[in-house]
Motif scaffolding. Structure first.
Motif, short mmCIF file in Angstrom:
data_model
loop_
_atom_site.label_atom_id
_atom_site.label_comp_id
_atom_site.label_asym_id
_atom_site.label_seq_id
_atom_site.Cartn_x
_atom_site.Cartn_y
_atom_site.Cartn_z
N ALA A 1 -14.49 -9.35 -14.53
CA ALA A 1 -13.93 -7.99 -14.44
C ALA A 1 -14.95 -6.94 -14.88
CB ALA A 1 -12.66 -7.89 -15.28
N ASN A 2 -15.73 -7.29 -15.89
CA ASN A 2 -16.68 -6.31 -16.43
C ASN A 2 -18.02 -6.29 -15.70
OD1 ASN A 2 -15.03 -5.17 -18.39
ND2 ASN A 2 -15.49 -6.79 -19.87
N HIS A 3 -18.33 -7.39 -15.01
CA HIS A 3 -19.67 -7.47 -14.40
C HIS A 3 -19.68 -7.69 -12.89
CE1 HIS A 3 -20.33 -8.43 -18.67
NE2 HIS A 3 -21.44 -7.75 -18.49
N ARG A 4 -18.57 -8.08 -12.32
CA ARG A 4 -18.51 -8.32 -10.87
C ARG A 4 -17.27 -7.61 -10.32
NH1 ARG A 4 -22.84 -9.73 -11.99
NH2 ARG A 4 -23.84 -11.77 -11.79
N GLU A 5 -17.34 -6.30 -10.30
CA GLU A 5 -16.15 -5.52 -9.96
C GLU A 5 -15.55 -5.86 -8.57
OE1 GLU A 5 -15.92 -1.72 -11.56
OE2 GLU A 5 -14.46 -1.00 -10.10
N PRO A 6 -16.37 -5.99 -7.52
CA PRO A 6 -15.74 -6.34 -6.23
C PRO A 6 -14.95 -7.65 -6.28
CG PRO A 6 -17.97 -5.55 -5.87
CD PRO A 6 -17.81 -5.72 -7.36
N ARG A 7 -15.48 -8.63 -6.98
CA ARG A 7 -14.76 -9.92 -7.10
C ARG A 7 -13.47 -9.74 -7.87
NH1 ARG A 7 -18.11 -14.88 -6.30
NH2 ARG A 7 -16.21 -15.96 -6.96
N LEU B 1 0.84 -1.21 0.00
CA LEU B 1 0.00 0.00 0.00
C LEU B 1 0.87 1.26 0.00
CD1 LEU B 1 -2.73 -1.13 2.56
CD2 LEU B 1 -3.19 -0.40 0.22
N GLN B 2 1.89 1.26 0.83
CA GLN B 2 2.74 2.45 0.91
C GLN B 2 3.51 2.68 -0.38
OE1 GLN B 2 4.97 1.66 4.50
NE2 GLN B 2 3.38 2.54 5.82
N GLN B 3 3.91 1.59 -1.00
CA GLN B 3 4.71 1.70 -2.24
C GLN B 3 3.87 2.20 -3.41
OE1 GLN B 3 6.18 -2.08 -3.63
NE2 GLN B 3 7.19 -1.16 -5.41
N THR B 4 2.61 1.79 -3.46
CA THR B 4 1.83 2.05 -4.67
C THR B 4 0.65 3.00 -4.46
OG1 THR B 4 0.48 0.10 -4.24
CG2 THR B 4 2.39 -0.20 -5.68
N HIS B 5 0.32 3.32 -3.20
CA HIS B 5 -0.85 4.18 -2.97
C HIS B 5 -0.61 5.07 -1.75
CE1 HIS B 5 -4.89 5.59 -3.14
NE2 HIS B 5 -5.32 4.92 -2.09
N ALA B 6 0.34 5.98 -1.90
CA ALA B 6 0.73 6.85 -0.78
C ALA B 6 -0.44 7.72 -0.31
CB ALA B 6 1.91 7.71 -1.20
N GLU B 7 -1.36 7.99 -1.22
CA GLU B 7 -2.51 8.85 -0.90
C GLU B 7 -3.40 8.24 0.19
OE1 GLU B 7 -6.36 10.38 -3.32
OE2 GLU B 7 -4.59 9.92 -4.52
N ASN B 8 -3.40 6.90 0.26
CA ASN B 8 -4.10 6.18 1.32
C ASN B 8 -5.61 6.43 1.36
OD1 ASN B 8 -4.29 4.48 3.54
ND2 ASN B 8 -3.93 6.12 5.01
N SER B 9 -6.23 6.63 0.21
CA SER B 9 -7.67 6.85 0.15
C SER B 9 -8.38 5.52 -0.12
CB SER B 9 -8.01 7.83 -0.97
OG SER B 9 -7.52 7.32 -2.20
N ILE B 10 -9.69 5.48 0.13
CA ILE B 10 -10.50 4.31 -0.24
C ILE B 10 -11.60 4.77 -1.18
CG2 ILE B 10 -10.01 2.90 1.77
CD1 ILE B 10 -12.71 3.90 2.95
N PRO B 11 -12.14 3.90 -2.04
CA PRO B 11 -11.70 2.52 -2.27
C PRO B 11 -10.29 2.47 -2.85
CG PRO B 11 -13.45 3.14 -3.81
CD PRO B 11 -13.29 4.28 -2.89
N ILE B 12 -9.57 1.42 -2.49
CA ILE B 12 -8.19 1.24 -2.92
C ILE B 12 -8.16 1.05 -4.45
CG2 ILE B 12 -6.22 -0.35 -2.78
CD1 ILE B 12 -6.66 1.27 -0.18
N MET C 1 -23.52 -2.01 4.98
CA MET C 1 -23.34 -0.54 5.00
C MET C 1 -21.88 -0.15 4.84
SD MET C 1 -26.11 0.40 7.95
CE MET C 1 -25.96 2.19 7.98
N ILE C 2 -20.97 -1.04 5.26
CA ILE C 2 -19.54 -0.73 5.18
C ILE C 2 -18.96 -1.05 3.79
CG2 ILE C 2 -17.25 -1.46 6.02
CD1 ILE C 2 -18.44 -1.72 8.81
N SER C 3 -19.42 -2.16 3.18
CA SER C 3 -18.75 -2.66 1.97
C SER C 3 -18.66 -1.67 0.80
CB SER C 3 -19.36 -3.99 1.52
OG SER C 3 -20.71 -3.83 1.23
N PRO C 4 -19.70 -0.82 0.54
CA PRO C 4 -19.57 0.09 -0.61
C PRO C 4 -18.37 1.05 -0.50
CG PRO C 4 -21.84 0.01 0.13
CD PRO C 4 -21.04 -0.71 1.16
N ALA C 5 -18.04 1.45 0.71
CA ALA C 5 -16.91 2.38 0.87
C ALA C 5 -15.60 1.78 0.36
CB ALA C 5 -16.77 2.78 2.34
N PHE C 6 -15.50 0.45 0.40
CA PHE C 6 -14.28 -0.23 -0.01
C PHE C 6 -14.40 -0.89 -1.39
CE2 PHE C 6 -14.23 -0.19 4.65
CZ PHE C 6 -12.95 0.27 4.91
N ASN C 7 -15.62 -0.88 -1.93
CA ASN C 7 -15.91 -1.57 -3.19
C ASN C 7 -15.45 -3.04 -3.14
OD1 ASN C 7 -16.82 -2.05 -5.75
ND2 ASN C 7 -15.36 -0.72 -6.81
#
Lengths: 124, 213
Positions: B77-83, B23-34, B187-193
């Motif tokens: 990939a095109n129809h089940r983005e969370p998976r 995470l630190q190497q590739t996403h320093a911004e540290n926002s969600i969804p990752i 209620m939590i899962s959408p924030a993380f996709n």
């Protein structure tokens, strides 16, 4: 930049500079993800049609008439002549064969399925 | 003859360290969804869509021996983005946690035939261990602990209120807790996709329990 895939690498560099993953880029511009993936990896020649190339260039936000615009078209012309659109050789295939564990049903792939998977990867 | 492949046990702290480093190497911004796709591509790994990977081989993703390519099922990939997102994170987990296996494959699978033979020799318990470790890594990458705490704290008061309202109607507490936990994860899962199942596993992994609601 290798000569054979100069176009694909240039394309990818420009796309990444936009901050877009390939799937996102294709979705935003209604491009075929599978084909563009092959073009970026040098597994398929860029289109010969200037209109299609211009669509790609515009989607990459390359300014018409700029140095990058010229480079984009030049590399496309060069790549079109040297990328063979051929089936991957056994030697190239071996590096791309995946680490495979269990299927989503928790089973091992059979020898026949592994053989088919290797052939599918050869064409990917 | 080569020694048998020995897959080491990895404590949770080691898996979390590997996830945090990624995470630190590739996403320093540290926002969600990752933004897992961009993070993968930033490591110069190609994400290659394959038609029928799931249908024909019952797989949603796999990584090439040279670690330069992650193959994914195009439909998923095109129809089940969370998976799909979970699959990418899972495959990065193999790349980061199991370099020794890729190296062994590199050494031992010099032809397609030897590649096929490699998997026949891989013991089942080792495969389970490898998969579990990659699952844990993926969950931690897509649902980092500090964000999970934040989202839990944001959502839990509303869920508690719902439980209080329910208890007035003589619903058994266990049933209320079960429904409340489902509601909380949804209620939590959408924030993380990610899927609700990933949130349920992550809450458990970090020690959150329905009884604490």
């Amino acid at each position: 930049m290798t000569r054979v895939n100069a176009f694909g690498e240039f394309f990818k560099e420009k796309r990444l500079a936009l901050g877009l993953a390939l799937r996102e880029f294709c979705r935003e511009n209604a491009f075929d993800w599978g084909n563009l993936s092959k073009i970026e990896r040098g597994r398929m020649s860029p289109p010969k049609s200037l209109k299609a190339l211009a669509e790609y260039a515009k989607a990459l936000k390359i300014e018409e008439g700029s140095e990058d615009w010229r480079t984009f078209f030049d590399l496309a012309a060069i790549s079109a002549g040297i990328i063979p659109d051929a089936i991957m050789s056994d030697e190239a295939l071996v590096a791309k064969l995946p680490l495979v564990f269990r299927t989503i049903r928790g089973k091992k792939l059979t020898d026949g399925q592994l053989r088919d998977l290797a052939e599918a990867i050869r064409k990917a | 003859m080569r020694e048998p492949l020995c897959v080491p046990y990895l404590p949770n702290e080691d898996i979390w360290k590997a996830a945090r480093d990624f995470l630190q190497q590739t996403h320093a911004e540290n926002s969600i969804p990752i933004p897992i796709e961009r993070m993968v591509e930033s490591l110069k790994i190609d994400i290659v869509p394959m038609r029928g990977l799931q249908r024909t081989f019952q797989m949603e993703g796999c990584t090439s021996r040279d670690r330069s390519t992650i193959y994914v099922d195009e439909w998923v990939a095109n129809h089940r983005e969370p998976r799909y997102r979970f699959t990418l994170a899972h495959e990065v987990g193999h790349i980061r946690l199991h370099p020794q296996i890729f190296e062994r494959l590199q050494d031992e699978a010099s032809t397609p035939e030897k590649w096929r033979g490699f998997f026949a020799r891989l013991p089942e318990p080792d495969q389970l261990k490898i998969e579990f470790q990659a699952y844990a890594f993926a969950g931690l990458v897509l649902v980092p602990p500090q964000h999970l705490v934040h989202e839990y704290d944001r959502v839990a008061p509303g869920v508690r209120q719902m439980m209080r309202a329910s208890s007035l109607e003589d619903v058994p507490r266990e049933k209320v807790l079960e429904i409340a936990w489902e509601k909380l994860t949804a209620m939590i899962s959408p924030a993380f996709n990610v899927s609700n199942a990933v949130i349920r596993r992550r809450l458990k992994f970090d020690g959150f329990k329905p009884e604490d609601l």
